[in-house]
Design a protein around this motif. Sequence first.
Motif, PDB file in Angstrom:
ATOM      1  N   TYR A   1       9.362  12.304 -14.140  1.00 37.71           N
ATOM      2  CA  TYR A   1       9.654  13.362 -13.170  1.00 37.71           C
ATOM      3  C   TYR A   1       9.842  14.710 -13.866  1.00 37.71           C
ATOM      4  CZ  TYR A   1      12.122  15.901  -9.480  1.00 37.71           C
ATOM      5  OH  TYR A   1      12.504  16.846  -8.565  1.00 37.71           O
ATOM      6  N   CYS A   2      10.586  14.702 -14.982  1.00 35.21           N
ATOM      7  CA  CYS A   2      10.921  15.953 -15.671  1.00 35.21           C
ATOM      8  C   CYS A   2       9.769  16.511 -16.504  1.00 35.21           C
ATOM      9  CB  CYS A   2      12.151  15.757 -16.563  1.00 35.21           C
ATOM     10  SG  CYS A   2      13.649  15.384 -15.610  1.00 35.21           S
ATOM     11  N   SER A   3       8.667  15.748 -16.602  1.00 35.33           N
ATOM     12  CA  SER A   3       7.492  16.292 -17.275  1.00 35.33           C
ATOM     13  C   SER A   3       6.736  17.239 -16.352  1.00 35.33           C
ATOM     14  CB  SER A   3       6.568  15.165 -17.745  1.00 35.33           C
ATOM     15  OG  SER A   3       6.075  14.433 -16.637  1.00 35.33           O
ATOM     16  N   TYR A   4       7.068  17.207 -15.060  1.00 37.53           N
ATOM     17  CA  TYR A   4       6.417  18.080 -14.088  1.00 37.53           C
ATOM     18  C   TYR A   4       7.370  19.107 -13.486  1.00 37.53           C
ATOM     19  CZ  TYR A   4       2.543  14.799 -14.325  1.00 37.53           C
ATOM     20  OH  TYR A   4       1.507  14.037 -14.772  1.00 37.53           O
ATOM     21  N   VAL A   5       8.654  18.783 -13.489  1.00 38.41           N
ATOM     22  CA  VAL A   5       9.663  19.680 -12.920  1.00 38.41           C
ATOM     23  C   VAL A   5      10.750  19.903 -13.956  1.00 38.41           C
ATOM     24  CG1 VAL A   5      11.369  19.976 -11.090  1.00 38.41           C
ATOM     25  CG2 VAL A   5       9.208  18.810 -10.596  1.00 38.41           C
ATOM     26  N   GLU A   6      11.180  21.159 -14.157  1.00 40.88           N
ATOM     27  CA  GLU A   6      12.224  21.429 -15.138  1.00 40.88           C
ATOM     28  C   GLU A   6      13.530  20.776 -14.715  1.00 40.88           C
ATOM     29  OE1 GLU A   6      14.294  25.092 -17.630  1.00 40.88           O
ATOM     30  OE2 GLU A   6      13.493  25.479 -15.618  1.00 40.88           O
TER      31      GLU A   6
END
Length: 342
Positions: free
Chosen positions: A43-48
Motif C-alpha cells: 500500500y505504501c509503495s503507492y501512497v505516502e
Amino acid sequence: MPRALRLLWLLLPGLAALEPFSVGLAIGVASALTGYLSYPNFYCSYVECCPGAGHRINATALKAQLDSKLFGQHLAKDVVLKAVMGFSNNPSPKKPLTLSLHGWAGTGKNFLSQILAERVHPAGLRSKFVHLFLATLHFPHHEQVKLYKEQLQNWIRGNVSVCPHSVFIFDEMDKMHPGLIDAIKPFLDYYEQVDGVSYRKAIFIFLSNAGGDLINKAALDFWTSGKQREEIQLKDLEPMLSVGVFNNKNSGLWHSSLIDRNLIDYFVPFLPLEHKHVKMCVRAEMIARGYAVDEKVVQAVADEMTFFPKAEKIYSDKGCKTVQAKLDIHEDVMMRDTKAKG
C-alpha cells in the motif's frame, strides 16, 4: 466498511450472473487482492505513509549525504548527526527533537534542514508530513499574532495526530514577531501527551540569521589567533549564541520561553564560508547539472563572489547562496567542455 466488503459490494452485480464455481473464484481473487492492498509495504509503495513506530533514520546514509553536500560546517554536521541519531534510536524520547540553526545566508541552514527532512520522509519538502513555515509569508501582520498562535497550534496538533513523526521547519525566525513561537511551547515540553496527543516523535527545526554576526566574529578571532576553523567546538559558540539570540530584539526567539525553559536541544552554529568552500559548492553544482568540472569556471565563479573583512577577504558574505545564479553565466562554457570530454 472493511476493504474486502467494499470490494465484494462492487462485484455483487456481476457475481449474480456467474455459476457457483465462478463466484467462488471471484471471491478468492477479491480476498487475495484485498490482502495485498492491506499489506503495508504494498500500500505504501503507492501512497505516502507515516513511518511506523520502529522507524529509524539510516545513520550511514545521513552522514554520507552531509559529507558530500554540506561544506565547511564541521560543527553543524557533527552536532546534528549525533542529535538526530540519538533521537531516532531512542524508542521512548521524553520530548520532540528541537534544533535551532543559526548563521548568515548561504551557509547551509536550509540545505541541512532539507536533507534531514528527506531522511525522515523521502519526499522531503514535498511530503505531506513535512511542514515549512516562512515568517514573512505565513505570519506577515503583527496585529494578527493572536490569530496566528491559534492557527499554528491547531495545525501542529492536527498533523501530529495524523503522523507522530511529523517534521516542522520554521524559516526566517529572525523576522518572526516576538512571542509568536511561544505558542508551540506545550508541544516541545516534557509532556507525555497534550490533550491526548503525543509530540515526542516529532522534529522541530528553527532557521535564523540571528546570531550570525556573533558566529562570524568568533570564527575570525580563531583565524586571527592562528587556529584552524576545525578547532572550533560547540562549547565555544553555543552559550554565547543562545544568550545572544534570547536578547536580540530582531529575533523571533527574543525573550522566548523556549529558551528560558531549555526546550531547544541544540543551538547549531553555521560558520562563514571561505574561498575553498565556495569552490566546493561550485563543483557540486556543476556535477549536479551533469557537467564536467572545469577548474577555470570554478575559479571564475569564486572570483565573482564578494568576501569580508574588507582587508583580509576571508569569508564569502553570501556564502554559497548565489553560486547557482553565477554559474548560469558560464553555462555555454560548461556545455562545450563537457561535450569535448565526452
